[in-house]
Design a protein around this motif. Sequence first.
Motif, PDB file in Angstrom:
ATOM      1  N   ALA A  29       9.033  12.464  -6.120  1.00 35.93           N
ATOM      2  CA  ALA A  29       7.905  12.150  -4.958  1.00 35.93           C
ATOM      3  C   ALA A  29       6.860  11.030  -5.554  1.00 35.93           C
ATOM      4  N   ASP A  30       6.322  10.564  -4.363  1.00 35.38           N
ATOM      5  CA  ASP A  30       5.239   9.450  -4.675  1.00 35.38           C
ATOM      6  C   ASP A  30       4.039  10.313  -4.420  1.00 35.38           C
ATOM      7  N   LEU A  31       3.709  11.102  -3.639  1.00 36.39           N
ATOM      8  CA  LEU A  31       2.559  11.877  -3.618  1.00 36.39           C
ATOM      9  C   LEU A  31       2.988  13.235  -3.267  1.00 36.39           C
ATOM     10  N   LEU A  32       2.302  14.229  -3.797  1.00 40.86           N
ATOM     11  CA  LEU A  32       2.343  15.601  -3.763  1.00 40.86           C
ATOM     12  C   LEU A  32       1.424  16.197  -2.968  1.00 40.86           C
ATOM     13  N   LYS A  62       1.786  13.186 -11.472  1.00 34.74           N
ATOM     14  CA  LYS A  62       2.068  12.842 -10.201  1.00 34.74           C
ATOM     15  C   LYS A  62       0.496  12.881  -9.291  1.00 34.74           C
ATOM     16  N   PRO A  63       0.433  12.019  -8.376  1.00 30.95           N
ATOM     17  CA  PRO A  63      -0.646  12.130  -7.628  1.00 30.95           C
ATOM     18  C   PRO A  63      -0.618  13.136  -6.483  1.00 30.95           C
ATOM     19  N   VAL A  64      -1.816  14.079  -6.506  1.00 30.82           N
ATOM     20  CA  VAL A  64      -1.847  15.063  -5.692  1.00 30.82           C
ATOM     21  C   VAL A  64      -2.831  14.923  -4.499  1.00 30.82           C
ATOM     22  N   GLU A  86     -14.541  19.888  -5.905  1.00 40.04           N
ATOM     23  CA  GLU A  86     -13.866  20.171  -7.183  1.00 40.04           C
ATOM     24  C   GLU A  86     -12.529  19.711  -7.409  1.00 40.04           C
ATOM     25  N   PHE A  87     -11.894  19.547  -6.228  1.00 40.54           N
ATOM     26  CA  PHE A  87     -10.432  19.334  -6.095  1.00 40.54           C
ATOM     27  C   PHE A  87     -10.180  17.903  -5.482  1.00 40.54           C
TER      28      PHE A  87
END
Length: 169
Positions: A29-32, A62-64, A86-87
């Motif tokens: 995956a590229d983005l999660l 991985k970017p999330v 925060e996230f």
Amino acid sequence: LIDTVGFIRKLPHHLVASFKSTLEETQEADLLLHVIDISSPNFREQIHTVNQVMKELNIDQKPVLHVFNKVDRVNDRDLISLVKSEFTPAVTVSARRKIFLDQLEHEIEKYATENFIELDLKLNIQRQKEIAQLHSMTNILDKKYDNGFVNLKVRVNKSRLSQIESLIN
């Protein structure tokens, strides 16, 4: 897209292990998109559980994009502001009521715009192995054959550019 509904509080370890095989696909995956039920009193614990499994699978880099769902069930606006800070990056939505889905779409598009490029590639038709690999590593936008060559227009994550360059050279 992979459904991780199995990350429930105190999920038995043998069930977590069975989810790992499904989640291994996320390595490509590229983005999660990490969808979190913000109305759950245990959402932080659930985030921690998902993060631990991601670490075990070596996908914690991985970017999330954190997608806090069920925002319509939360009356505490301070909580919403807190989780967004925060996230990061984070969006709040209500999938059921279709609230703020445009913001989710915007964040995905923003990621794609910042991290993907389009390339025009020309390979000899004899290089079937490399062409097949390009199909798995990129999004093929256009393909044309011309005098023993294949011309490809592809969209690819910038992080894969060196792989693409070594593949076609």
